[in-house]
Design an enzyme around this catalytic site. Structure first.
Site, short mmCIF file in Angstrom:
data_model
loop_
_atom_site.label_atom_id
_atom_site.label_comp_id
_atom_site.label_asym_id
_atom_site.label_seq_id
_atom_site.Cartn_x
_atom_site.Cartn_y
_atom_site.Cartn_z
N GLU A 264 41.36 35.21 54.81
CA GLU A 264 41.74 35.13 53.39
C GLU A 264 41.45 33.69 52.99
OE1 GLU A 264 43.97 33.75 50.70
OE2 GLU A 264 45.72 34.60 51.72
N CYS A 301 47.00 30.09 47.20
CA CYS A 301 45.70 30.75 47.07
C CYS A 301 45.60 31.50 45.74
CB CYS A 301 45.46 31.66 48.25
SG CYS A 301 46.88 32.63 48.67
P1 NAP Z 1 41.00 24.81 56.86
O1 NAP Z 1 40.21 23.56 56.87
O2 NAP Z 1 40.30 26.03 56.43
O3 NAP Z 1 41.60 25.01 58.30
C1 NAP Z 1 42.40 26.14 58.63
C2 NAP Z 1 42.40 26.29 60.14
O4 NAP Z 1 41.10 26.67 60.56
C3 NAP Z 1 42.73 25.01 60.85
O5 NAP Z 1 43.60 25.31 61.90
C4 NAP Z 1 41.41 24.49 61.36
O6 NAP Z 1 41.53 23.91 62.62
C5 NAP Z 1 40.61 25.77 61.53
N1 NAP Z 1 39.19 25.54 61.28
C6 NAP Z 1 38.63 24.98 60.17
N2 NAP Z 1 37.30 24.96 60.30
C7 NAP Z 1 37.00 25.51 61.49
C8 NAP Z 1 35.80 25.76 62.19
N3 NAP Z 1 34.62 25.41 61.69
N4 NAP Z 1 35.88 26.35 63.40
C9 NAP Z 1 37.08 26.67 63.93
N5 NAP Z 1 38.24 26.45 63.33
C10 NAP Z 1 38.22 25.88 62.13
O7 NAP Z 1 42.26 24.69 55.94
P2 NAP Z 1 43.42 23.61 55.91
O8 NAP Z 1 43.33 22.63 57.01
O9 NAP Z 1 44.63 24.41 55.85
O10 NAP Z 1 43.22 22.92 54.51
C11 NAP Z 1 41.99 22.35 54.11
C12 NAP Z 1 41.54 22.92 52.80
O11 NAP Z 1 41.51 24.34 52.85
C13 NAP Z 1 42.44 22.63 51.63
O12 NAP Z 1 42.23 21.39 51.05
C14 NAP Z 1 42.13 23.77 50.72
O13 NAP Z 1 40.98 23.48 49.97
C15 NAP Z 1 41.82 24.91 51.60
N6 NAP Z 1 42.92 25.91 51.75
C16 NAP Z 1 42.87 27.01 50.99
C17 NAP Z 1 43.87 27.96 51.12
C18 NAP Z 1 43.84 29.22 50.32
O14 NAP Z 1 44.78 30.00 50.44
N7 NAP Z 1 42.87 29.46 49.53
C19 NAP Z 1 44.93 27.77 52.01
C20 NAP Z 1 44.95 26.61 52.76
C21 NAP Z 1 43.93 25.70 52.62
P3 NAP Z 1 41.96 22.37 62.80
O15 NAP Z 1 43.01 22.11 61.78
O16 NAP Z 1 42.46 22.32 64.18
O17 NAP Z 1 40.76 21.56 62.52
#
Ligand code: NAP
Length: 523
Positions: A264, A301
């Site tokens: 999601e 989200c």
């Molecule tokens: P994220 O960067 O998508 O990371 C979520 C999880 O996925 C983290 O545990 C991360 O691991 C892992 N991950 C990310 N990229 C990966 C990859 N290439 N391969 C394997 N695992 C990977 O989200 P976030 O850290 O929660 O927040 C960053 C940004 O995501 C926010 O600024 C926002 O823009 C977006 N976000 C959107 C929603 C939504 O509901 N739409 C919710 C939360 C966040 P690590 O942390 O260990 O690196």
């Protein structure tokens, strides 16, 4: 007590030298506890343990699994104070938000426990044989949904409880009969460990097999990558960014044996406002939307990221009032400096777009991690030309899109990517609100809201929280509500099986006394 270690089944373990700390965004300082990233051998142990546990867990009766889920909810209640302390220090979110989210987490566990007692989620269906059918006899066919196997769940940064360790993905997977390996989110590793301890205690007290749940810490993406590539893992649940979700989806599909990923991801949740509604309620709507855009610092989200209407005096009044209202709301702390920086970067990109004008005043926020509330404006024509304006900017901001007429609004809807929600603000007799508009919107979203706000997701059977890509990777499933269990189940048919070798659900005598579809009739 929080140890900083990984749970490999019921054992605490810290083999790796790679460690990290969580961050208090209100104090803008690191928290004290050191967390140990899961080593390769810990990842292997946890996945193997889950694979072995699956063989036992899938045989555990639905009633026993139901007791397990209830026990988790009881264990969580017992440590709610400790959870609140660590939750607030790792997220900058308030005690009220923590207790609300904990209540929701507990209710989700209880609703899956109740679903298990009913038995209907397994969709049992029996077609009796017709041996003398011509030209070929019809065989005896019996079908039910079975658990898919060990599931990796990625904890979500913006929901440390309800979409993380014991959240919706975990509760639904355990309810389905699938062991869970939780890839803890590094921003709230302490909250994750405490909640994990509750799950492990519940597993022990209800005699679940060791390995039914593990919790692995990670500092970077490597642990997640290794988990998704593990042959023991059979499905993945993810909530987060489009970039992260897409990377995991691609990894899973490149495996020798690809597995489903239910991710999601981002959504800008368009809101359509129609003239008669604006004429009657522009000021109230502006107030309501200023709140919806800024609640939880916009870190939902379902945040309303795009507001679309027609050029008119009333729309101008709405915009003016929205800007006034949003400027009056005090900024609230974001989850982490990374999310705060990502928000500012997203705003900067919009600012550099010469077709977009920022309507909110420039302010200097001295408090780091407390973001500026921003309303910007673009014409529908320019919006449709530039797909980058549809990228989610995660935080308290929204983009106003002005259309010249209903044809242009229709074109804007057609130009949208997949979304979790679409909202319609209209009077019943609003001339421009046509069936065509609703039909176009329906193709783009998972949930259509009339005269409300998209933030706030009710947890119930009729909820759809998902949508066409990129809102989620599989729009046929919801991530919220009891139907989210379907993500972790697969249909298996038994043809002409001896009664003694059938699962109880499929036996003639119906020993579990569940509702079944027999030759097309639910009995
Ligand atoms: P994220 O960067 O998508 O990371 C979520 C999880 O996925 C983290 O545990 C991360 O691991 C892992 N991950 C990310 N990229 C990966 C990859 N290439 N391969 C394997 N695992 C990977 O989200 P976030 O850290 O929660 O927040 C960053 C940004 O995501 C926010 O600024 C926002 O823009 C977006 N976000 C959107 C929603 C939504 O509901 N739409 C919710 C939360 C966040 P690590 O942390 O260990 O690196």
């Amino acid at each position: 007590m929080i140890t900083g270690k990984n749970y490999i089944g019921e054992d605490l373990s810290s083999e790796s030298l790679v460690n990290f700390q969580t961050f208090n965004p209100v104090l803008n300082a690191k928290n004290k506890i050191t967390f140990f990233e899961a080593s390769d051998s810990e990842i292997q142990k946890a996945t193997k343990l889950a694979s072995d546990a699956f063989k036992i867990f899938k045989q555990v009766s639905a009633n026993k699994r139901s007791e397990f889920l209830i026990q988790i909810s009881e264990e969580l209640k017992l440590i709610s104070e400790e959870i609140t302390n660590i939750y607030c220090s790792e997220t900058g979110l308030t005690e009220g938000r923590c207790l609300g989210e904990l209540g929701r987490t507990i209710n989700q566990l209880v609703s899956f426990a109740e679903l298990l007692k009913e038995g209907k989620y397994q969709e049992v269906s029996i077609d009796n044989p017709i041996p003398n059918r011509k030209p070929l006899p019809k065989p005896d066919l019996r079908k039910m949904l079975m658990p898919i196997g060990p599931v990796v769940v990625f904890g979500a940064s913006n929901f440390p409880l309800a979409y993380s360790t014991a959240g919706g993905d975990t509760a639904s997977a355990l309810a389905a009969g699938c062991p869970v390996i939780l890839k803890s989110h590094p921003m709230h590793a302490g909250t994750g460990e405490l909640v994990s301890s509750a799950i492990i205690r519940a597993a022990t007290k209800t005699n679940m097999p060791n390995g039914v749940f593990s919790n692995l810490n990670s500092k970077g993406i490597e642990v997640g990558v290794k988990l998704v590539n593990s042959p023991c893992v059979k499905a993945v649940g993810f909530t987060g960014s489009l970039k992260g979700g897409r990377a995991i989806y691609d990894l899973a599909s490149k495996r020798r044996n690809p597995i489903p990923v239910f991710a999601e991801m981002g959504s800008v949740n368009p809101v359509l406002i129609f003239p008669k509604k604006l004429g009657k309620e522009y000021a109230e709507l502006a107030k309501q939307y200023a709140k919806s855009i800024t609640v939880g610092s916009g870190q939902f989200c379902t945040n309303p990221g795009i507001i679309i209407s027609f050029q008119s005096d009333n729309f101008d009044l709405f915009i003016k009032k929205l800007v006034e209202e949003i400027e009056q709301i005090s900024p609230s702390c974001m989850l982490h400096p990374n999310i705060y920086n990502a928000y500012n970067l997203g705003l900067e990109k919009i600012k550099q777009n010469s077709n977009v004008s920022e309507l909110t005043r420039e302010i200097n926020t001295s408090d780091k991690n407390f973001p500026k509330h921003v309303i910007s404006h673009v014409s529908a024509e320019k919006f449709m030309e530039d797909k980058s304006l549809q990228h989610e900017v995660f935080g308290p901001c929204s983009l106003i899109v002005t259309c010249q007429d209903d044809k242009e609004m229709y074109a804007v809807i057609e130009s949208l990517e997949g979304q979790l929600t679409g909202t319609v603000l209209a009077e019943n007799n609003d001339t421009f609100l046509t069936q065509e508009i609703i039909d176009a919107l329906e193709l783009k979203v998972g949930r259509i809201i009339f005269n409300g706000v998209p933030t706030g997701v009710e947890v119930c059977e009729s909820m759809t929280h998902g949508g066409p890509y990129p809102a989620s990777t599989d729009s046929r499933f919801t991530a919220v509500g009891i139907n989210s269990i379907k993500r972790w189940l697969r249909p298996v048919s038994y043809q002409d099986s001896p009664q003694s070798l059938l699962p109880d659900e499929l036996k003639n005598e119906n020993p579990l006394n569940i509702k079944r579809n027999i030759n097309g009739i639910i009995i």
